[in-house]
Scaffold this motif. Sequence first.
Motif, PDB file in Angstrom:
ATOM      1  N   ILE A   1       0.853  -1.183   0.000  1.00 11.16           N
ATOM      2  CA  ILE A   1       0.000   0.000   0.000  1.00 11.16           C
ATOM      3  C   ILE A   1       0.897   1.245   0.000  1.00 11.16           C
ATOM      4  CG2 ILE A   1      -1.891   1.211   1.119  1.00 11.16           C
ATOM      5  CD1 ILE A   1      -2.536  -1.616   0.097  1.00 11.16           C
ATOM      6  N   ALA A   2       1.006   1.871  -1.128  1.00  7.31           N
ATOM      7  CA  ALA A   2       1.867   3.049  -1.260  1.00  7.31           C
ATOM      8  C   ALA A   2       1.284   3.980  -2.306  1.00  7.31           C
ATOM      9  CB  ALA A   2       3.280   2.632  -1.658  1.00  7.31           C
ATOM     10  N   ASP A   3       1.562   5.263  -2.109  1.00  2.93           N
ATOM     11  CA  ASP A   3       1.119   6.287  -3.049  1.00  2.93           C
ATOM     12  C   ASP A   3       2.349   7.069  -3.490  1.00  2.93           C
ATOM     13  OD1 ASP A   3       0.215   9.340  -3.442  1.00  2.93           O
ATOM     14  OD2 ASP A   3      -1.450   8.031  -3.997  1.00  2.93           O
ATOM     15  N   GLN A   4       2.640   7.032  -4.776  1.00  5.12           N
ATOM     16  CA  GLN A   4       3.863   7.643  -5.283  1.00  5.12           C
ATOM     17  C   GLN A   4       3.874   9.151  -5.062  1.00  5.12           C
ATOM     18  OE1 GLN A   4       6.436   5.860  -6.293  1.00  5.12           O
ATOM     19  NE2 GLN A   4       7.635   7.746  -6.450  1.00  5.12           N
ATOM     20  N   LEU A   5       2.709   9.785  -5.172  1.00  4.45           N
ATOM     21  CA  LEU A   5       2.649  11.233  -4.964  1.00  4.45           C
ATOM     22  C   LEU A   5       2.980  11.589  -3.527  1.00  4.45           C
ATOM     23  CD1 LEU A   5       2.001  13.987  -6.193  1.00  4.45           C
ATOM     24  CD2 LEU A   5      -0.399  13.636  -5.547  1.00  4.45           C
ATOM     25  N   ALA A   6       2.422  10.841  -2.566  1.00  7.03           N
ATOM     26  CA  ALA A   6       2.711  11.091  -1.155  1.00  7.03           C
ATOM     27  C   ALA A   6       4.176  10.820  -0.851  1.00  7.03           C
ATOM     28  CB  ALA A   6       1.814  10.235  -0.270  1.00  7.03           C
ATOM     29  N   ASN A   7       4.726   9.760  -1.451  1.00  5.84           N
ATOM     30  CA  ASN A   7       6.134   9.442  -1.233  1.00  5.84           C
ATOM     31  C   ASN A   7       7.049  10.521  -1.802  1.00  5.84           C
ATOM     32  OD1 ASN A   7       5.485   7.082   0.049  1.00  5.84           O
ATOM     33  ND2 ASN A   7       5.826   5.766  -1.725  1.00  5.84           N
ATOM     34  N   THR A   8       6.692  11.038  -2.976  1.00  7.82           N
ATOM     35  CA  THR A   8       7.499  12.090  -3.598  1.00  7.82           C
ATOM     36  C   THR A   8       7.472  13.366  -2.757  1.00  7.82           C
ATOM     37  OG1 THR A   8       7.078  11.221  -5.812  1.00  7.82           O
ATOM     38  CG2 THR A   8       7.764  13.518  -5.654  1.00  7.82           C
ATOM     39  N   ARG A   9       6.305  13.697  -2.265  1.00  4.54           N
ATOM     40  CA  ARG A   9       6.189  14.899  -1.411  1.00  4.54           C
ATOM     41  C   ARG A   9       7.029  14.738  -0.150  1.00  4.54           C
ATOM     42  NH1 ARG A   9       0.832  16.720   1.953  1.00  4.54           N
ATOM     43  NH2 ARG A   9       1.695  18.625   2.875  1.00  4.54           N
ATOM     44  N   LEU A  10       6.986  13.559   0.464  1.00  2.00           N
ATOM     45  CA  LEU A  10       7.780  13.307   1.667  1.00  2.00           C
ATOM     46  C   LEU A  10       9.266  13.356   1.344  1.00  2.00           C
ATOM     47  CD1 LEU A  10       7.905  12.502   4.654  1.00  2.00           C
ATOM     48  CD2 LEU A  10       7.770  10.113   3.928  1.00  2.00           C
TER      49      LEU A  10
ATOM     50  N   THR B   1      21.505  15.036  -0.734  1.00  2.00           N
ATOM     51  CA  THR B   1      21.646  15.836  -1.958  1.00  2.00           C
ATOM     52  C   THR B   1      20.435  16.683  -2.297  1.00  2.00           C
ATOM     53  OG1 THR B   1      20.760  14.075  -3.374  1.00  2.00           O
ATOM     54  CG2 THR B   1      23.130  14.038  -2.920  1.00  2.00           C
ATOM     55  N   GLY B   2      19.295  16.460  -1.613  1.00  2.00           N
ATOM     56  CA  GLY B   2      18.067  17.097  -2.035  1.00  2.00           C
ATOM     57  C   GLY B   2      17.580  16.470  -3.332  1.00  2.00           C
ATOM     58  N   GLY B   3      16.507  16.976  -3.867  1.00  2.00           N
ATOM     59  CA  GLY B   3      16.021  16.488  -5.150  1.00  2.00           C
ATOM     60  C   GLY B   3      14.827  15.571  -5.015  1.00  2.00           C
ATOM     61  N   THR B   4      14.687  14.669  -5.959  1.00  2.00           N
ATOM     62  CA  THR B   4      13.520  13.796  -5.981  1.00  2.00           C
ATOM     63  C   THR B   4      13.854  12.533  -6.755  1.00  2.00           C
ATOM     64  OG1 THR B   4      11.142  13.751  -6.465  1.00  2.00           O
ATOM     65  CG2 THR B   4      12.581  14.758  -8.107  1.00  2.00           C
ATOM     66  N   ALA B   5      12.847  11.626  -6.831  1.00  2.00           N
ATOM     67  CA  ALA B   5      13.004  10.373  -7.571  1.00  2.00           C
ATOM     68  C   ALA B   5      11.826  10.220  -8.520  1.00  2.00           C
ATOM     69  CB  ALA B   5      13.070   9.188  -6.603  1.00  2.00           C
ATOM     70  N   VAL B   6      12.101   9.680  -9.696  1.00  2.00           N
ATOM     71  CA  VAL B   6      11.080   9.483 -10.719  1.00  2.00           C
ATOM     72  C   VAL B   6      11.101   8.013 -11.126  1.00  2.00           C
ATOM     73  CG1 VAL B   6      10.297  10.111 -13.023  1.00  2.00           C
ATOM     74  CG2 VAL B   6      11.367  11.836 -11.550  1.00  2.00           C
ATOM     75  N   GLN B   7       9.918   7.386 -11.117  1.00  2.00           N
ATOM     76  CA  GLN B   7       9.838   5.963 -11.438  1.00  2.00           C
ATOM     77  C   GLN B   7       9.720   5.754 -12.938  1.00  2.00           C
ATOM     78  OE1 GLN B   7       7.175   3.807  -8.969  1.00  2.00           O
ATOM     79  NE2 GLN B   7       7.440   1.871 -10.035  1.00  2.00           N
ATOM     80  N   GLN B   8      10.511   4.783 -13.455  1.00  2.00           N
ATOM     81  CA  GLN B   8      10.449   4.413 -14.867  1.00  2.00           C
ATOM     82  C   GLN B   8       9.343   3.389 -15.088  1.00  2.00           C
ATOM     83  OE1 GLN B   8      15.194   4.811 -16.071  1.00  2.00           O
ATOM     84  NE2 GLN B   8      14.243   2.812 -15.963  1.00  2.00           N
TER      85      GLN B   8
ATOM     86  N   ALA C   1      18.756  18.314  -6.397  1.00  2.00           N
ATOM     87  CA  ALA C   1      17.885  19.487  -6.379  1.00  2.00           C
ATOM     88  C   ALA C   1      18.076  20.337  -7.628  1.00  2.00           C
ATOM     89  CB  ALA C   1      18.153  20.325  -5.126  1.00  2.00           C
ATOM     90  N   GLY C   2      19.267  20.277  -8.229  1.00  2.00           N
ATOM     91  CA  GLY C   2      19.526  21.044  -9.447  1.00  2.00           C
ATOM     92  C   GLY C   2      19.206  20.295 -10.718  1.00  2.00           C
ATOM     93  N   GLY C   3      18.670  19.057 -10.592  1.00  2.00           N
ATOM     94  CA  GLY C   3      18.259  18.296 -11.762  1.00  2.00           C
ATOM     95  C   GLY C   3      19.300  17.362 -12.333  1.00  2.00           C
ATOM     96  N   GLN C   4      20.483  17.256 -11.705  1.00  2.00           N
ATOM     97  CA  GLN C   4      21.498  16.339 -12.207  1.00  2.00           C
ATOM     98  C   GLN C   4      21.149  14.909 -11.782  1.00  2.00           C
ATOM     99  OE1 GLN C   4      22.449  19.225 -10.619  1.00  2.00           O
ATOM    100  NE2 GLN C   4      22.986  20.286 -12.515  1.00  2.00           N
ATOM    101  N   ALA C   5      21.371  13.965 -12.686  1.00  2.00           N
ATOM    102  CA  ALA C   5      21.017  12.576 -12.422  1.00  2.00           C
ATOM    103  C   ALA C   5      22.072  11.914 -11.545  1.00  2.00           C
ATOM    104  CB  ALA C   5      20.883  11.811 -13.730  1.00  2.00           C
ATOM    105  N   LEU C   6      21.615  11.326 -10.434  1.00  2.00           N
ATOM    106  CA  LEU C   6      22.498  10.572  -9.553  1.00  2.00           C
ATOM    107  C   LEU C   6      22.412   9.076  -9.841  1.00  2.00           C
ATOM    108  CD1 LEU C   6      21.812  12.454  -6.202  1.00  2.00           C
ATOM    109  CD2 LEU C   6      23.937  12.486  -7.495  1.00  2.00           C
ATOM    110  N   VAL C   7      21.173   8.606 -10.075  1.00  2.00           N
ATOM    111  CA  VAL C   7      20.953   7.200 -10.400  1.00  2.00           C
ATOM    112  C   VAL C   7      19.972   7.137 -11.558  1.00  2.00           C
ATOM    113  CG1 VAL C   7      20.143   4.952  -9.598  1.00  2.00           C
ATOM    114  CG2 VAL C   7      21.335   6.472  -8.015  1.00  2.00           C
ATOM    115  N   VAL C   8      20.331   6.422 -12.608  1.00  2.00           N
ATOM    116  CA  VAL C   8      19.437   6.177 -13.732  1.00  2.00           C
ATOM    117  C   VAL C   8      19.456   4.673 -13.992  1.00  2.00           C
ATOM    118  CG1 VAL C   8      18.948   6.585 -16.153  1.00  2.00           C
ATOM    119  CG2 VAL C   8      19.827   8.442 -14.738  1.00  2.00           C
ATOM    120  N   GLY C   9      18.317   4.033 -13.729  1.00  2.00           N
ATOM    121  CA  GLY C   9      18.251   2.592 -13.904  1.00  2.00           C
ATOM    122  C   GLY C   9      19.226   1.899 -12.981  1.00  2.00           C
ATOM    123  N   ASN C  10      20.053   1.044 -13.548  1.00  2.00           N
ATOM    124  CA  ASN C  10      21.029   0.317 -12.737  1.00  2.00           C
ATOM    125  C   ASN C  10      22.425   0.934 -12.821  1.00  2.00           C
ATOM    126  OD1 ASN C  10      21.683  -0.309 -15.339  1.00  2.00           O
ATOM    127  ND2 ASN C  10      21.592  -2.538 -15.097  1.00  2.00           N
ATOM    128  N   THR C  11      22.466   2.246 -13.149  1.00  2.00           N
ATOM    129  CA  THR C  11      23.737   2.971 -13.223  1.00  2.00           C
ATOM    130  C   THR C  11      23.707   4.157 -12.279  1.00  2.00           C
ATOM    131  OG1 THR C  11      23.994   2.364 -15.554  1.00  2.00           O
ATOM    132  CG2 THR C  11      25.336   4.197 -14.738  1.00  2.00           C
TER     133      THR C  11
END
Length: 626
Positions: free
Chosen positions: A66-75, A209-216, A226-236
Amino acid sequence: MANVLSTGSGALIAFQRALATVSHNVANVATEGYSRQRVELSTRSPTDMGYGYVGNGVQVADVRRIADQLANTRLLESGGELARAQQLSGLASRVDSLFSDKATGLAGVWSNFFDAATGLTSNAASSAAREDVLSDANALTARFKQLNNQLDSLSNEVNSGLRSSAEEVNRIGAEIARLNGEITSNPNNVSNDLLDQRDRLVSQMVGFTGGTAVQQGDGALNVFTAGGQALVVGNTSAKLTVATDPYRPERVRLALDGNGQQIQLNDASLGGKIGGLMDFRSDVLDPAQAELGRIAVGLADAFNQQHRAGMDLNGQMGTDFFSVPAPKVNNHASNTGTGTLTASVGDLSKLDAQNVVLKFDGSAWSATRADTGANVPLTGTGTAADPLVVNGVELVVGGAPASGDRFLLQPTAGAAGAIGVAIDDPNRIAAATPVKAKAELDNVGTGKIGTVKVTDATHANLLTPADIEFIDATQYTINGTGPFPYTAGQPINANGWSLSLDGVPAAGDRFSVGSTGAGSSDNGNAIALGNLDDAKALNGGTVSLNGAIGGLTTTIGSAARQADYAADAQQVLYDQAQSARDSISGVNIDEEAANMLRFQQAYQAAAQVISTADTMFQSLLSAVRR
């Protein structure tokens, strides 16, 4: 009978799984980041009996997280900002305490020093009073150094914090990338606890680092700063690297290595704890250290100028009372020329604590602010006769700078740590006005000696005796030269001194001006020295040294309070986001207790179905045996 047994056993297994899931929820009620799970039940495919379909009971369709991606992103975003605000608030409060506390602040020793200078005016020849001035001067310079050293220690803490944070980010990023690989390799059969583990790691990374996560679409989570630079993309995962500042090797900076490219990260690129460290360094620490240095340089320069205009007990003109460090100029690490810049304070009233970048384009120099890149007025050519002048600092160019070479001018940063007392002999304190005037006893006019001031302490004839003789009330000669016009009430100026007369001199009246001499108890210069703390020496003659100290303390206190308010406000937002997430994903003990009771009863009923099937089977066996 077989259908009844199969239906009962299937139900028994389904409700057993449901009870296990409820138990798992209860067991993790205090686990941070845990998302409650729920068994989804569905009917089994029915059997066609010819006369119709007969149900075959229940089965477990899914164990749903039971999870809500919007609530998780806000947190997630709130948590990163909270970490940044708390880091900034904690460090800013330490600087505020350092300057506002009586035991460590500047105000107390500053007042003691000027009180001692003022006390010298009551007995300028007193050895004890002179010793007090030197003692309090040493205490004041020691406090400047102590404060500067404390700020240096905080700067080292920031460096250490950036290094350790980069290591943690790299470790967490590699783990998130690994989990992304596991999850995307079998997207239809992913452990809910594995998803929670990944979310916890993402939360930890964003805390740095601040910022957020986006699910593929394949289930992987991409993490961005926070500045939009990618830290993790997929398995890299990208890697945070630590390098030295090209202008200041003692300071570290961060860059992001990913896909063969390196991106330099500034204050706007990162949030979280790292962003808080960088914000503290740029918004609180650097300005405080630079302004502290400006006050130290302002005190030393103003006091030295006035001290050089006095005479000590040995009958010698005053020298520098304080030793003052020159402004720092650092070469950029990529400079290719041999150019150097030698800096000195030219105009104290225009001295600005702001760091400036000087750039040579092959033929001309330009200046910009180091923080914003805004242009700064620059004059001169850089020669000794015509130095470059920027914000009250004069710079002489040496060597051969190449086109594109850059230099960082730090007018006052660290200056507080290098200021010192230049004299150790109390007799060398220049408390007396170096020249004195005397009226002849046989003067017949009403002219009396008013005040004698030094207007140019460097004048070669300052101490040369001068005889002033009035031809009449409107004319006079000096050592036989002249006549010069005289207006009652206006000073007589010559040889770097100024003499004012009260009353009206008559023809033949004579006055003499000469060296004060050794052993004098004159306190004329001591009075001027004691009043320097209120002299408007800074900001174009609009701010006194006392005002600058008050302004520094107020600015630091205001920054600390604002950071504290921001942290408190962000805590409220984070708590709201946490509550919203917990209302969806959190474990409710009352609800789980009700579910446990419900599934327990269902389990018992399923067991009874199996018991009934067994009874039916036993009855059949008994009938066959007959």
